[in-house]
Motif scaffolding. Structure first.
Motif, PDB file in Angstrom:
ATOM      1  N   ALA A  97      83.018  -9.075 102.907  1.00  0.00           N
ATOM      2  CA  ALA A  97      83.848 -10.251 103.208  1.00  0.00           C
ATOM      3  C   ALA A  97      84.578 -10.061 104.536  1.00  0.00           C
ATOM      4  O   ALA A  97      84.643 -10.987 105.366  1.00  0.00           O
ATOM      5  N   LEU A  98      85.144  -8.858 104.744  1.00  0.00           N
ATOM      6  CA  LEU A  98      85.837  -8.577 106.007  1.00  0.00           C
ATOM      7  C   LEU A  98      84.855  -8.605 107.182  1.00  0.00           C
ATOM      8  O   LEU A  98      85.176  -9.129 108.249  1.00  0.00           O
ATOM      9  N   ALA A  99      83.661  -8.042 106.988  1.00  0.00           N
ATOM     10  CA  ALA A  99      82.651  -8.046 108.049  1.00  0.00           C
ATOM     11  C   ALA A  99      82.224  -9.474 108.369  1.00  0.00           C
ATOM     12  O   ALA A  99      82.050  -9.843 109.539  1.00  0.00           O
ATOM     13  N   SER A 100      82.074 -10.292 107.348  1.00  0.00           N
ATOM     14  CA  SER A 100      81.695 -11.685 107.540  1.00  0.00           C
ATOM     15  C   SER A 100      82.786 -12.437 108.296  1.00  0.00           C
ATOM     16  O   SER A 100      82.507 -13.222 109.212  1.00  0.00           O
ATOM     17  N   LYS A 101      84.047 -12.182 107.903  1.00  0.00           N
ATOM     18  CA  LYS A 101      85.177 -12.840 108.575  1.00  0.00           C
ATOM     19  C   LYS A 101      85.271 -12.372 110.028  1.00  0.00           C
ATOM     20  O   LYS A 101      85.500 -13.187 110.944  1.00  0.00           O
ATOM     21  N   ALA A 157      88.900  -1.752 103.313  1.00  0.00           N
ATOM     22  CA  ALA A 157      88.470  -2.440 102.093  1.00  0.00           C
ATOM     23  C   ALA A 157      88.017  -1.389 101.092  1.00  0.00           C
ATOM     24  O   ALA A 157      87.372  -0.403 101.444  1.00  0.00           O
ATOM     25  N   GLY A 158      88.366  -1.622  99.819  1.00  0.00           N
ATOM     26  CA  GLY A 158      88.025  -0.666  98.762  1.00  0.00           C
ATOM     27  C   GLY A 158      86.609  -0.838  98.257  1.00  0.00           C
ATOM     28  O   GLY A 158      85.874   0.126  98.107  1.00  0.00           O
ATOM     29  N   SER A 159      86.194  -2.031  98.006  1.00  0.00           N
ATOM     30  CA  SER A 159      84.873  -2.253  97.415  1.00  0.00           C
ATOM     31  C   SER A 159      83.880  -2.744  98.459  1.00  0.00           C
ATOM     32  O   SER A 159      84.251  -3.158  99.560  1.00  0.00           O
ATOM     33  N   GLU A 160      82.599  -2.682  98.092  1.00  0.00           N
ATOM     34  CA  GLU A 160      81.537  -3.168  98.987  1.00  0.00           C
ATOM     35  C   GLU A 160      81.676  -4.664  99.224  1.00  0.00           C
ATOM     36  O   GLU A 160      81.442  -5.155 100.325  1.00  0.00           O
TER      37      GLU A 160
END
Length: 149
Positions: free
Chosen positions: A117-121, A109-112
Motif C-alpha cells: 500500500a505504501l509502495a503504491s501510494k 510497514a509491518g506487513s506485506e
C-alpha cells in the motif's frame, strides 16, 4: 532635369535591365517632372512636395487604435503575471508532494500488505510529481514565448 516619381523598385529594375533605354526614356518623358537647370525655386517646391508625400505616407494611429494597442499590451502583461503565479502554484504543489513522498518512504510497514500500500501510494505521488513537472515546463515555455512578444 527630369525626375521620375512614383516608381517601384521592381519597375525601375525592369526598365534599367532593358537592352535599350527606350522604355525608360519614354516613361521619364511622359511621367517625369521637369525642373529646368538653375531653377532653385522649382527644385525647392519639388523637395517640399516630396517631403509632404513622405509625411502623408507615415503611419498615424487613431486614439481608438492607441487604446486598443494599450489594452492588448495590458492583457499580455496580465497573462505573463498569471503564468508566473500559476508557475509558483505548481512549484508549491510539487514541493508538498515531495515532502509527502519523503514521509511515506520514511514510514516502516509491518506487513506485506501495508508495504504494498505504501509502495503504491509512493508510486502515485511520484506520478503526480512527474505530471506537475511536465505542466511546469509547459507553463515556463508558454511564459517564455509570451515574453518574447
Amino acid at each position: 532635369m527630369r525626375i521620375l516619381t512614383n516608381i517601384s523598385k521592381a519597375e525601375l529594375d525592369q526598365l534599367a535591365n532593358q537592352p535599350t533605354a527606350k522604355a525608360m526614356i519614354e516613361k521619364v518623358k511622359t511621367e517625369g517632372i521637369y525642373i529646368p537647370e538653375g531653377d532653385s525655386q522649382g527644385a525647392a517646391e519639388f523637395i517640399a512636395m516630396r517631403n509632404q508625400q513622405k509625411q502623408d505616407a507615415s503611419l498615424q494611429i487613431s486614439d481608438e487604435g492607441m487604446e486598443a494597442l494599450k489594452k492588448m499590451s495590458e492583457e499580455n502583461e496580465k497573462k505573463v503575471k498569471e503564468g508566473n503565479s500559476q508557475e509558483e502554484q505548481i512549484k508549491e504543489q510539487i514541493e508538498k508532494l515531495r515532502k509527502e513522498l519523503a514521509e511515506i518512504k520514511a514510514k516502516q510497514a509491518g506487513s506485506e500488505k501495508a508495504k504494498k500500500a505504501l509502495a503504491s501510494k509512493a508510486n502515485a505521488i511520484s506520478q503526480q510529481i512527474s505530471t506537475l513537472s511536465m505542466q511546469l515546463i509547459q507553463v515556463q515555455k508558454a511564459s517564455g514565448d509570451s515574453n518574447t512578444l
